[in-house]
Scaffold this active site. Structure first.
Site, PDB file in Angstrom:
ATOM      1  N   SER A  89      46.227  28.838  34.567  1.00 52.01           N
ATOM      2  CA  SER A  89      47.395  29.454  35.179  1.00 52.01           C
ATOM      3  C   SER A  89      48.318  28.383  35.770  1.00 52.01           C
ATOM      4  O   SER A  89      48.786  27.512  35.034  1.00 52.01           O
ATOM      5  CB  SER A  89      46.935  30.478  36.226  1.00 52.01           C
ATOM      6  OG  SER A  89      47.991  31.339  36.587  1.00 52.01           O
ATOM      7  N   HIS A 234      43.379  37.656  32.642  1.00 47.84           N
ATOM      8  CA  HIS A 234      43.961  36.377  33.043  1.00 47.84           C
ATOM      9  C   HIS A 234      42.899  35.369  33.466  1.00 47.84           C
ATOM     10  O   HIS A 234      43.072  34.174  33.264  1.00 47.84           O
ATOM     11  CB  HIS A 234      44.952  36.627  34.184  1.00 47.84           C
ATOM     12  CG  HIS A 234      45.709  35.412  34.605  1.00 47.84           C
ATOM     13  ND1 HIS A 234      46.403  34.611  33.705  1.00 47.84           N
ATOM     14  CD2 HIS A 234      45.895  34.842  35.830  1.00 47.84           C
ATOM     15  CE1 HIS A 234      46.990  33.616  34.370  1.00 47.84           C
ATOM     16  NE2 HIS A 234      46.678  33.738  35.651  1.00 47.84           N
TER      17      HIS A 234
END
Length: 258
Positions: A89, A234
């Protein structure tokens, strides 16, 4: 800025270039521990707390260029010349920013569930609200903090992730700095084409790497390949660690993931 870091020496003497693990927003060097424990058998592994996170220094600046400089200064502190960064991320964007700042210092590049693009959607406002609610309540235990956060957040996994950085009534990330620099964290300045191998690992259920990102991604990382972790979101490395590690090992060994 020299970052708080943890270095593990490879158990296998025939290891290749060191790996640097770079966590995401609200994280710490422990967040990619499942990867570190496995990779340390074959590679020296350096885990980092990014600025304004964990036990690293605080700063009002939170650009990707600044965070990439921190990583380089920390590598210099450890005498490490060339590495393969693995970032998740926000940490993936820091890893990509390294390719512009010091392209010769990177051997390969692994990015987990983020693209080299600016994101228009604010996905963390509820998290900031939950964090502030805990701070305003003045609680000191994780149990009490969790009860407050559940009024703002439905995902128990996100709550437990955040609580890893809650200690003695305070947060180990710099909440004001993260809030004030949130637009920079969402944003991205395109980097020059980096002509070395890169692996982009995408959670199959995650919205962060879309097919619409493909051309922009390939313009900046023309030798990149993609690998999708089916059924993962994610936090693919936490949800499907063995699948992520298989993809990484095959990539580091110059064998395309299958």
């Amino acid at each position: 800025m020299i970052l708080n870091a943890r270095l593990q020496t490879a158990q296998n003497a025939a290891s290749s270039s060191p790996v640097v693990l770079i966590h995401g927003l609200f994280g710490s060097l422990d967040n990619l521990g499942v990867l570190a424990r496995d990779l340390a058998y074959s590679h020296d592994v350096l885990q980092l707390d990014l600025r304004n996170h964990g036990l690293s220094p605080r700063s009002d600046e939170m650009t990707y260029a600044a965070m990439a400089r921190d990583v380089l200064e920390t590598l210099d502190e450890y005498g490490i010349k060339q590495v393969t960064p693995i970032g998740h991320s926000m940490g993936g964007k820091v890893a990509m920013a390294l390719s512009a700042l010091a392209p010769e210092r990177l051997d390969k590049l692994v990015v987990i569930d983020i693209a080299p693009v600016a994101y228009p959607v604010r996905r963390h406002d509820k998290i900031f609200a939950a964090i502030r609610a805990v701070s305003n309540a003045g609680v000191t235990t994780r149990q009490d903090a969790a009860e407050i956060m559940r009024k703002h957040l439905a995902e128990e996994g996100v709550i437990q992730f955040l609580l890893k950085s809650f200690s003695q009534g305070g947060w180990r990330f710099n909440v004001p700095a993260l809030w004030n620099n949130y637009d920079d964290i969402l944003g991205w300045e395109p980097v020059p084409a980096w002509d070395r191998p890169a692996l982009f690992i995408r959670g199959g259920e995650s919205p962060y790497i879309q097919d619409s990102c493909r051309d922009t991604l390939l313009k900046q990382f023309p030798r990149s390949r993609a690998y999708v972790i089916a059924g993962a979101g994610h936090w693919a490395h936490a949800e499907k660690p063995q699948a992520v590690l298989r993809a990484i090992h095959r990539f580091l060994n110059d064998v395309a993931p299958v």
